[in-house]
Design a protein around this motif. Structure first.
Motif, short mmCIF file in Angstrom:
data_model
loop_
_atom_site.label_atom_id
_atom_site.label_comp_id
_atom_site.label_asym_id
_atom_site.label_seq_id
_atom_site.Cartn_x
_atom_site.Cartn_y
_atom_site.Cartn_z
N ASN A 1 -13.62 -10.25 26.90
CA ASN A 1 -13.30 -8.98 27.57
C ASN A 1 -11.68 -8.80 26.94
OD1 ASN A 1 -11.03 -8.29 30.15
ND2 ASN A 1 -13.32 -7.09 29.98
N ASN A 2 -11.27 -7.57 26.97
CA ASN A 2 -9.70 -7.13 26.52
C ASN A 2 -9.43 -6.59 27.72
OD1 ASN A 2 -8.49 -4.87 24.14
ND2 ASN A 2 -7.61 -6.62 25.29
N GLY A 3 -9.82 -5.66 28.44
CA GLY A 3 -9.09 -4.93 29.41
C GLY A 3 -10.03 -4.91 30.68
N TYR A 4 -10.17 -5.83 31.72
CA TYR A 4 -11.07 -5.53 32.80
C TYR A 4 -10.42 -4.83 33.84
CZ TYR A 4 -8.46 -7.87 36.50
OH TYR A 4 -7.50 -8.65 37.34
N SER A 5 -9.35 -4.61 34.04
CA SER A 5 -8.94 -4.11 35.26
C SER A 5 -9.12 -2.37 35.34
CB SER A 5 -7.26 -4.17 35.27
OG SER A 5 -6.57 -3.37 36.26
N VAL A 6 -9.09 -2.18 36.85
CA VAL A 6 -9.40 -0.74 36.82
C VAL A 6 -8.15 0.11 36.82
CG1 VAL A 6 -11.33 -1.16 38.54
CG2 VAL A 6 -8.92 -1.19 39.51
N PHE A 7 -6.96 -0.49 36.60
CA PHE A 7 -5.44 0.10 36.45
C PHE A 7 -5.46 0.53 35.02
CE2 PHE A 7 -5.20 -2.05 40.54
CZ PHE A 7 -5.00 -1.34 41.48
N ASP A 8 -5.15 1.67 34.71
CA ASP A 8 -4.91 1.94 33.18
C ASP A 8 -3.89 1.11 32.56
OD1 ASP A 8 -6.93 3.99 33.63
OD2 ASP A 8 -5.51 5.55 34.25
N SER A 9 -2.80 0.86 33.28
CA SER A 9 -1.64 0.23 32.60
C SER A 9 -1.59 -1.48 32.69
CB SER A 9 -0.48 0.60 33.29
OG SER A 9 -0.34 0.36 34.62
N ASP A 10 -2.93 -1.90 33.13
CA ASP A 10 -3.07 -3.25 33.40
C ASP A 10 -4.02 -3.87 32.16
OD1 ASP A 10 -3.54 -6.14 33.94
OD2 ASP A 10 -4.42 -5.58 36.13
N TYR A 11 -3.32 -4.62 31.13
CA TYR A 11 -4.10 -4.94 29.93
C TYR A 11 -4.59 -6.70 29.95
CZ TYR A 11 -2.08 -0.64 28.66
OH TYR A 11 -1.62 0.73 28.35
N ASN A 12 -4.72 -6.88 31.21
CA ASN A 12 -5.05 -8.32 31.04
C ASN A 12 -6.72 -8.33 31.15
OD1 ASN A 12 -2.52 -10.22 32.10
ND2 ASN A 12 -2.51 -8.74 33.49
N PHE A 13 -7.30 -9.64 30.57
CA PHE A 13 -8.66 -9.86 30.69
C PHE A 13 -9.24 -10.60 31.66
CE2 PHE A 13 -7.10 -13.80 28.50
CZ PHE A 13 -7.63 -14.58 29.07
N ARG A 14 -10.32 -10.52 31.94
CA ARG A 14 -11.04 -11.27 32.91
C ARG A 14 -12.54 -11.35 32.35
NH1 ARG A 14 -10.06 -10.54 39.20
NH2 ARG A 14 -7.93 -11.41 38.38
N VAL A 15 -12.86 -12.58 32.16
CA VAL A 15 -14.45 -12.82 31.75
C VAL A 15 -15.21 -13.63 32.74
CG1 VAL A 15 -15.78 -13.90 29.89
CG2 VAL A 15 -13.54 -13.19 29.38
N TYR A 16 -16.03 -12.92 33.29
CA TYR A 16 -17.01 -13.62 34.53
C TYR A 16 -18.13 -14.37 33.72
CZ TYR A 16 -14.46 -10.85 37.71
OH TYR A 16 -13.45 -10.06 38.47
N PHE A 17 -18.36 -15.34 34.25
CA PHE A 17 -19.70 -16.18 33.76
C PHE A 17 -20.25 -17.13 34.60
CE2 PHE A 17 -15.54 -18.67 33.23
CZ PHE A 17 -15.86 -19.91 33.22
N HIS A 18 -21.50 -17.61 34.68
CA HIS A 18 -21.82 -18.59 35.02
C HIS A 18 -21.95 -19.99 34.27
CE1 HIS A 18 -24.86 -20.23 38.10
NE2 HIS A 18 -25.37 -20.88 37.14
N ALA A 19 -21.74 -20.81 35.01
CA ALA A 19 -21.59 -22.36 34.44
C ALA A 19 -22.33 -23.28 35.33
CB ALA A 19 -20.06 -22.76 34.49
N ASP A 20 -22.89 -24.26 34.37
CA ASP A 20 -23.56 -25.22 34.74
C ASP A 20 -22.96 -26.42 35.04
OD1 ASP A 20 -25.79 -23.76 34.92
OD2 ASP A 20 -26.37 -23.93 32.61
N ALA A 21 -22.98 -27.26 36.05
CA ALA A 21 -22.31 -28.35 36.05
C ALA A 21 -22.68 -29.47 35.17
CB ALA A 21 -22.79 -29.21 37.68
N GLY A 22 -21.10 -30.09 34.47
CA GLY A 22 -21.38 -30.97 33.73
C GLY A 22 -21.35 -30.46 32.14
N THR A 23 -21.60 -29.26 31.95
CA THR A 23 -21.62 -28.67 30.79
C THR A 23 -20.19 -28.22 30.30
OG1 THR A 23 -23.70 -27.86 30.76
CG2 THR A 23 -22.44 -26.51 29.13
N MET A 24 -19.62 -28.39 29.12
CA MET A 24 -18.06 -28.22 28.56
C MET A 24 -18.45 -26.66 28.04
SD MET A 24 -15.62 -30.04 26.05
CE MET A 24 -15.18 -31.53 27.47
N TYR A 25 -17.31 -25.79 28.68
CA TYR A 25 -17.25 -24.52 28.16
C TYR A 25 -15.84 -24.54 27.49
CZ TYR A 25 -21.32 -23.69 31.08
OH TYR A 25 -22.57 -23.60 31.64
N TYR A 26 -15.59 -23.67 26.40
CA TYR A 26 -14.23 -23.50 25.88
C TYR A 26 -13.97 -21.89 26.03
CZ TYR A 26 -16.01 -27.56 23.55
OH TYR A 26 -16.34 -28.93 23.45
#
Length: 400
Positions: A225-250
């Protein structure tokens, strides 16, 4: 009358059409219009141009300067690896370049803008090469441009995320905030996360900079993700994901543009992507049909949520009243019903109005915010019964 011959060829991912009179020959090694390869016959040109008899050799790790002095010029190098493996052919510079890799008989691959950075227009072609086989590496400038840049050959496979995963990335835990310092353009910072329980999570940034992020495993890109926000001037990212217990994510974070530097904060939290402007709070304030509610947004970026449960099924609208630029949406616990910014036909009326059909006994959540994340102010909202007018306004019962 001179005969006209039309040849169609697929060159480095581009479908090319070239027509010439029987007594004319295209210039070998020059791309027509600076974009598509010039052709002699379909069999002779697999890449951007014909392979010259003795192209300049390039070795692994070696860097070559390229100067394109005329529109459509194509430069070719020869690469013969000493060992079989995975390699890439890439450009270095500020120009918009293209490249392709081929043999005498086959196109291996091509690239235009490989980078995750918005302002990086270099190419990078990843390919597997066999020891002792000669590969031809062709490069040109996109369109009709001229100029100088460098190319090189590196060893490696295409990263799954924004960059290769380092050997020992810093760990991040649920709810923890980390400061990211990008001190040189193009830098990518990687964190490792191993959840204790399976569930829905998100990786996000905080700050005023334009940032990008992604989530991956050793074998798969989960999301970016690059710009998730509903606000035009908010350029932060937010990546939503499902994670399994014990699995390493980067979790990888970077600036949006390759030349940008600066500091920002990242965090890992638990939750799913909201259907509306934000997550629905546990006990939102109720609003009844015909009732007006005063809303004050302070600080900027706040989102107010109301709950509306109609007594009868019908057509309704959620609207704002005031002199500031507002934005509204209507959601349920499982779907987005509708959004609106400026509903009015009047240019200086910046109130919203979301029309929706509601079922009796079902709870709908009405969310409202200001247009820009830095804006603050007060206004009113209400729920009214009615359909969206076909014209400028509803037709009165007895028009003149």
């Amino acid at each position: 009358m001179k005969a006209i011959v039309v040849v169609l060829a697929l060159s480095c991912g581009l479908l090319v059409s070239n027509a010439w009179a029987a007594d004319q020959t295209p210039t070998v090694g020059t791309a027509a219009n600076g974009d598509a390869p010039a052709l002699k016959t379909a069999a002779e040109t697999i890449g951007y141009a014909e392979i010259p008899d003795n192209p300049e050799a390039i070795s692994l790790g070696g860097q070559k300067d390229v100067t394109i002095s005329q529109e459509g010029e194509v430069v070719t190098f020869a690469f013969t690896p000493q060992s079989s493996g995975d390699y890439y052919f890439t450009s270095i510079g500020a120009l918009d370049t293209r490249g392709c890799v081929l043999t005498r008989t086959k196109l291996i691959g091509s690239s235009d803008d490989y980078s995750v950075f918005e302002d990086d227009h270099n190419f990078r072609v990843y390919f597997h090469a066999d020891a002792g086989v000669t590969y031809y590496l062709q490069t040109r400038i996109y369109g009709s441009g001229t100029g100088s840049y460098a190319v090189t050959i590196g060893q490696g496979t295409k990263p799954i995320g924004d960059a290769e995963i380092p050997d020992n990335p810093e760990s991040i835990s649920l709810g923890e905030q980390k400061t990211v310092n990008i001190t040189q353009g193009g830098e990518v910072v990687t964190f490792a996360f191993t959840p204790q329980s399976s569930g829905d999570y998100y990786f996000t940034s905080f700050g005023t900079l334009d940032t990008g992020g992604c989530v991956l495993t050793q074998t798969k890109l989960i999301g970016s993700n690059n710009g998730y926000s509903v606000f035009d001037s908010d350029y932060n990212f937010r990546v939503y994901f499902h994670a399994d217990a014990g699995t390493m994510y980067y979790l990888q974070a970077r600036m949006a543009n390759i030349n940008d530097t600066g500091s920002f904060t990242v965090q890992l939290a638990q939750g799913t992507k909201p259907f509306g402007f934000a997550e629905i709070p546990d006990n939102p304030e109720a609003i009844a049909l015909g009732e007006q509610k005063d809303v004050t947004i302070n600080p900027g970026g706040e989102i107010a949520t109301f709950a509306f449960t109609p007594q009868s099924s019908g057509d309704y609208y959620f609207t704002s009243f005031g002199a500031i630029d507002t934005f509204g949406c209507v959601v349920t616990q499982t779907e987005l019903i509708g959004t609106n910014d400026n509903y009015s036909n009047f240019e200086d009326d910046e109130n919203f109005r979301v029309y929706f059909h509601a079922d009796a006994g079902t709870t709908y959540y009405l969310q409202v915010r200001l247009e820009d994340i830095s804006d603050t102010g007060s206004f009113a909202v209400g729920v009214v019964q009615g359909k969206k007018p076909v014209g400028f306004a509803e037709i009165p019962a007895n028009p003149t």
